[in-house]
Design a protein around this motif. Structure first.
Motif, PDB file in Angstrom:
ATOM      1  N   ARG A   1     -50.970  26.386 -10.609  1.00 34.93           N
ATOM      2  CA  ARG A   1     -50.176  25.420 -11.373  1.00 34.93           C
ATOM      3  C   ARG A   1     -48.720  25.406 -10.911  1.00 34.93           C
ATOM      4  O   ARG A   1     -48.091  24.362 -10.792  1.00 34.93           O
ATOM      5  CB  ARG A   1     -50.257  25.734 -12.870  1.00 34.93           C
ATOM      6  CG  ARG A   1     -51.508  25.202 -13.510  1.00 34.93           C
ATOM      7  CD  ARG A   1     -51.317  25.109 -15.022  1.00 34.93           C
ATOM      8  NE  ARG A   1     -51.107  26.418 -15.619  1.00 34.93           N
ATOM      9  CZ  ARG A   1     -52.062  27.214 -16.085  1.00 34.93           C
ATOM     10  NH1 ARG A   1     -53.336  26.845 -16.042  1.00 34.93           N
ATOM     11  NH2 ARG A   1     -51.772  28.390 -16.606  1.00 34.93           N
ATOM     12  N   GLN A   2     -48.174  26.587 -10.610  1.00 36.90           N
ATOM     13  CA  GLN A   2     -46.774  26.650 -10.173  1.00 36.90           C
ATOM     14  C   GLN A   2     -46.580  26.013  -8.795  1.00 36.90           C
ATOM     15  O   GLN A   2     -45.602  25.337  -8.529  1.00 36.90           O
ATOM     16  CB  GLN A   2     -46.292  28.102 -10.147  1.00 36.90           C
ATOM     17  CG  GLN A   2     -44.825  28.273  -9.863  1.00 36.90           C
ATOM     18  CD  GLN A   2     -43.941  27.581 -10.900  1.00 36.90           C
ATOM     19  OE1 GLN A   2     -44.320  27.501 -12.082  1.00 36.90           O
ATOM     20  NE2 GLN A   2     -42.775  27.066 -10.456  1.00 36.90           N
ATOM     21  N   ARG A   3     -47.619  26.234  -7.939  1.00 39.95           N
ATOM     22  CA  ARG A   3     -47.542  25.615  -6.610  1.00 39.95           C
ATOM     23  C   ARG A   3     -47.615  24.096  -6.733  1.00 39.95           C
ATOM     24  O   ARG A   3     -46.933  23.358  -6.000  1.00 39.95           O
ATOM     25  CB  ARG A   3     -48.687  26.158  -5.744  1.00 39.95           C
ATOM     26  CG  ARG A   3     -48.639  25.616  -4.314  1.00 39.95           C
ATOM     27  CD  ARG A   3     -49.690  26.233  -3.430  1.00 39.95           C
ATOM     28  NE  ARG A   3     -49.340  27.622  -3.120  1.00 39.95           N
ATOM     29  CZ  ARG A   3     -50.022  28.683  -3.549  1.00 39.95           C
ATOM     30  NH1 ARG A   3     -51.080  28.511  -4.336  1.00 39.95           N
ATOM     31  NH2 ARG A   3     -49.652  29.901  -3.223  1.00 39.95           N
ATOM     32  N   ALA A   4     -48.421  23.614  -7.635  1.00 35.11           N
ATOM     33  CA  ALA A   4     -48.501  22.168  -7.852  1.00 35.11           C
ATOM     34  C   ALA A   4     -47.170  21.605  -8.354  1.00 35.11           C
ATOM     35  O   ALA A   4     -46.751  20.500  -7.993  1.00 35.11           O
ATOM     36  CB  ALA A   4     -49.637  21.852  -8.852  1.00 35.11           C
ATOM     37  N   THR A   5     -46.494  22.383  -9.232  1.00 37.79           N
ATOM     38  CA  THR A   5     -45.178  21.946  -9.734  1.00 37.79           C
ATOM     39  C   THR A   5     -44.174  21.822  -8.599  1.00 37.79           C
ATOM     40  O   THR A   5     -43.395  20.855  -8.515  1.00 37.79           O
ATOM     41  CB  THR A   5     -44.663  22.934 -10.782  1.00 37.79           C
ATOM     42  OG1 THR A   5     -45.598  22.982 -11.886  1.00 37.79           O
ATOM     43  CG2 THR A   5     -43.290  22.534 -11.288  1.00 37.79           C
TER      44      THR A   5
END
Length: 355
Positions: free
Chosen positions: A157-161
């Motif tokens: 999720r953080q990489r997607a952000t």
């Protein structure tokens, strides 16, 4: 015997010493007599002076019959010049208004675009700050995931952000570039419109008409001046030769004679054999042989001519030399008022060469 002795003694005596140079002369104004003529051909329409009148330099003495026509031409040229100047003023004001309007449109175009570019720059700065924080968090999440502190799902999720923020930042940067390019293009178009307005408001043609009208007026004024006969110097009208209705021309007779009689002189015609005895500043006496004035006048030699010529003043003695060679000597008269009205009067002059 005594008579022969007396004659011998008389012959041995030195000749008498000359103390005066005598000559015939004529009275005239110190400024000389000026024959005033017309500057163009025509007929005398009106004389505005009479014999004996005193005039000043530039004063109108007479009008030619072409004066009215030339004055009308001058007035027409003056009105055409006034009209051209009024048109120039109107065109100037219109051009200024058009340029101001175009410049105002330029400002109206530029200000909103500058505001949009500034807002986009602020958005880019905000996205860059969010991306910096998200990337720091992504690094920390990777470390936590490797140590088993967080699940793989949290890391993803953080990489997607981070990916989303990078895409948003790229889009915002591209938008700013498009805004800047559009602003540059709009500014160039608006500036071209201002330049075109300034060019269309060029006053060269109107100014050319003004210059042409001014030249026409100057020509009309010059032609009008030719119909006026003016006094070339101050003085008194000594004689009038042409009257209303009489024709005058450039090669014809003068219209009138003018002289400054406030100071009179006597032009003495001194024989060439005596001229060497005459010097500036010598005193002279002047008498009238025909009784034009009773008293003996006095004067001073103020000028000695540089040319020997035939005498102009002729003696009334039939035995006198009518073809003498003389030099003109000007004697300034002390009592000018006595002979102010006697121009060309013949007088006798005695110059005291010992004074």
């Amino acid at each position: 015997m005594q008579s022969r002795q007396a004659a011998r003694e008389q012959a041995e005596l030195p000749p008498p010493r000359q103390v005066q140079v005598v000559a015939l002369g004529r009275v005239e104004p110190s400024s000389r007599v000026i024959d005033v003529a017309a500057s163009s051909s025509g007929r005398i329409d009106r004389l505005v002076v009479q014999q004996g009148d005193t005039v000043e330099t530039g004063q109108v003495l007479a009008y030619l019959d072409t004066y009215a026509v030339r004055r009308a031409e001058r007035d027409l040229a003056a009105s055409q010049l006034a009209e051209a100047r009024a048109q120039l003023a109107a065109e100037t004001n219109l051009g200024r208004s058009q340029v101001q309007e175009a410049s105002s449109r330029l400002g109206q175009i530029d200000q909103p675009q500058q505001a949009a570019i500034a807002a986009q720059a602020a958005a880019i700065q905000s996205l860059q700050a969010e991306l910096n924080v998200a990337e720091i968090d992504l690094d920390r999440f990777q470390q936590l995931n490797e140590s088993g502190a967080i699940a793989r799902q949290e890391l993803d999720r953080q990489r997607a952000t981070v990916n989303r923020l990078q895409a948003d930042l790229a889009n915002a940067t591209a938008t700013r570039q498009r805004l800047e390019q559009a602003r540059d293009q709009d500014l160039a178009n608006a500036q071209a419109q201002v330049a075109a307005t300034e060019a269309s408001a060029s006053l060269a043609q109107v100014m050319s008409r003004v210059d042409s009208a001014a030249q026409s007026l100057a020509l009309a004024e010059s032609q009008l001046a030719l119909t006026l006969i003016r006094a070339p110097q101050p003085g008194q009208v000594l004689d009038i030769f042409a009257y209303p209705g009489e024709a005058v021309s450039l090669a014809g007779e003068p219209v009138l004679a003018l002289g400054d009689t406030r100071q009179m002189i006597v032009v003495a015609e001194v024989y060439e054999t005596d001229i060497g005895l005459v010097q500036l500043g010598q005193q002279a006496t002047i008498t009238s042989r025909n009784g034009a004035f009773a008293d003996t006048l006095t004067g001073t030699v103020e000028d000695i001519g540089l040319r020997i010529a035939k005498n102009d003043v002729l003696d009334d003695d039939p035995a006198a030399n009518a073809d003498a060679r003389v030099v003109e000597v000007r004697v300034r008269v002390d009592q000018s008022q006595v002979v102010a009205r006697l121009t060309n009067l013949q007088v006798d002059v005695a110059i005291d060469i010992e004074s």
